[in-house]
Scaffold this motif. Structure first.
Motif, PDB file in Angstrom:
ATOM      1  N   THR A 128       0.738  -1.074   0.097  1.00  0.00           N
ATOM      2  CA  THR A 128      -0.081  -0.179  -0.015  1.00  0.00           C
ATOM      3  C   THR A 128       0.750   1.296  -0.114  1.00  0.00           C
ATOM      4  O   THR A 128       1.827   1.347   0.829  1.00  0.00           O
ATOM      5  CB  THR A 128      -0.936  -0.061   1.197  1.00  0.00           C
ATOM      6  OG1 THR A 128      -1.799  -1.315   1.248  1.00  0.00           O
ATOM      7  CG2 THR A 128      -1.873   1.142   1.130  1.00  0.00           C
ATOM      8  N   GLU A 186       1.062   5.813  -0.788  1.00  0.00           N
ATOM      9  CA  GLU A 186       0.601   7.136  -0.417  1.00  0.00           C
ATOM     10  C   GLU A 186      -0.938   6.636  -0.790  1.00  0.00           C
ATOM     11  O   GLU A 186      -1.299   6.300  -1.780  1.00  0.00           O
ATOM     12  CB  GLU A 186       1.262   8.180  -1.240  1.00  0.00           C
ATOM     13  CG  GLU A 186       2.616   8.196  -0.893  1.00  0.00           C
ATOM     14  CD  GLU A 186       3.198   9.419  -1.728  1.00  0.00           C
ATOM     15  OE1 GLU A 186       2.611  10.175  -2.261  1.00  0.00           O
ATOM     16  OE2 GLU A 186       4.520   9.400  -1.780  1.00  0.00           O
ATOM     17  N   ASN A 187      -1.817   7.453   0.103  1.00  0.00           N
ATOM     18  CA  ASN A 187      -3.348   7.632  -0.077  1.00  0.00           C
ATOM     19  C   ASN A 187      -3.916   6.109  -0.339  1.00  0.00           C
ATOM     20  O   ASN A 187      -4.688   6.026  -1.101  1.00  0.00           O
ATOM     21  CB  ASN A 187      -3.585   8.279  -1.284  1.00  0.00           C
ATOM     22  CG  ASN A 187      -2.956   9.679  -1.045  1.00  0.00           C
ATOM     23  OD1 ASN A 187      -3.065  10.572   0.194  1.00  0.00           O
ATOM     24  ND2 ASN A 187      -2.525  10.367  -2.254  1.00  0.00           N
ATOM     25  N   GLY A 188      -3.192   5.012   0.031  1.00  0.00           N
ATOM     26  CA  GLY A 188      -3.792   3.497  -0.161  1.00  0.00           C
ATOM     27  C   GLY A 188      -3.758   3.218  -1.461  1.00  0.00           C
ATOM     28  O   GLY A 188      -4.085   1.934  -1.575  1.00  0.00           O
ATOM     29  N   ALA A 189      -3.051   4.039  -2.359  1.00  0.00           N
ATOM     30  CA  ALA A 189      -2.681   3.382  -3.708  1.00  0.00           C
ATOM     31  C   ALA A 189      -1.913   2.167  -3.772  1.00  0.00           C
ATOM     32  O   ALA A 189      -0.908   2.308  -3.070  1.00  0.00           O
ATOM     33  CB  ALA A 189      -2.431   4.381  -4.672  1.00  0.00           C
ATOM     34  N   TYR A 195      -7.623  -0.775  -9.605  1.00  0.00           N
ATOM     35  CA  TYR A 195      -8.011   0.102  -8.151  1.00  0.00           C
ATOM     36  C   TYR A 195      -8.975   0.962  -8.226  1.00  0.00           C
ATOM     37  O   TYR A 195      -9.833   1.347  -7.632  1.00  0.00           O
ATOM     38  CB  TYR A 195      -6.892   0.513  -7.399  1.00  0.00           C
ATOM     39  CG  TYR A 195      -6.676   1.115  -6.378  1.00  0.00           C
ATOM     40  CD1 TYR A 195      -6.893   0.290  -5.307  1.00  0.00           C
ATOM     41  CD2 TYR A 195      -6.656   2.389  -5.947  1.00  0.00           C
ATOM     42  CE1 TYR A 195      -7.038   0.860  -3.856  1.00  0.00           C
ATOM     43  CE2 TYR A 195      -6.770   2.854  -4.756  1.00  0.00           C
ATOM     44  CZ  TYR A 195      -6.952   2.063  -3.629  1.00  0.00           C
ATOM     45  OH  TYR A 195      -7.124   2.592  -2.437  1.00  0.00           O
ATOM     46  N   GLN A 217       4.825   2.335  -9.675  1.00  0.00           N
ATOM     47  CA  GLN A 217       3.436   2.953  -9.020  1.00  0.00           C
ATOM     48  C   GLN A 217       2.557   3.557 -10.388  1.00  0.00           C
ATOM     49  O   GLN A 217       3.464   4.157 -11.186  1.00  0.00           O
ATOM     50  CB  GLN A 217       3.375   3.734  -8.058  1.00  0.00           C
ATOM     51  CG  GLN A 217       2.027   4.185  -7.431  1.00  0.00           C
ATOM     52  CD  GLN A 217       2.182   4.762  -6.185  1.00  0.00           C
ATOM     53  OE1 GLN A 217       2.991   5.472  -5.889  1.00  0.00           O
ATOM     54  NE2 GLN A 217       1.127   4.466  -5.377  1.00  0.00           N
TER      55      GLN A 217
END
Length: 127
Positions: free
Chosen positions: A16, A18-21, A58, A89
């Protein structure tokens, strides 16, 4: 989140970010070796594509899901990937009703010094 089958060949895992991404991690192994001491360019390109797919899945799940089909992939190689863990990412830059644009970056020691970046476009079939 289920990864595509190619991800297991590369040994990818999802963390996981930043920001859950989702953030993908690829360990160095003989399966991704190109010239001695460096990652294979195809492994880097596939890794970036997997990061884009995971980021897009996602984002789609948050809007009810859907299927994707790649339209095009452009990879920019910036420096050689060394014999170490690599991270990537994806960032969804546009999520339309029929088309999505995604960027992905891969780095090793410093996110601000990527080894490669990619831009991809996907056709969407929403659920």
């Amino acid at each position: 989140m289920a990864l595509p089958p190619y991800a297991s060949i590369l040994g990818l895992t999802v963390e996981t970010g930043e920001n859950g991404a989702p953030l993908l991690v690829m360990p160095f192994s003989g399966d991704v070796l190109g010239r001695p001491g460096f990652l294979h360019g195809g492994a880097i390109g596939g890794f970036l594509e997997m990061a884009a797919i995971v980021a897009l899945q996602y984002a789609l799940e948050a809007e009810g899901g859907g299927r994707i089909k790649p339209i095009n992939v452009t990879v920019d190689y910036m420096r050689g990937g060394r014999e170490k863990e690599t991270r990537a990412q994806g960032i969804v830059t546009r999520l339309g009703t029929r088309v999505a644009n995604v960027e992905a970056i891969a780095w090793q020691d410093d996110r601000d010094r990527p080894i490669a970046a990619a831009r991809m476009n996907y056709l969407l079939a929403r659920d």
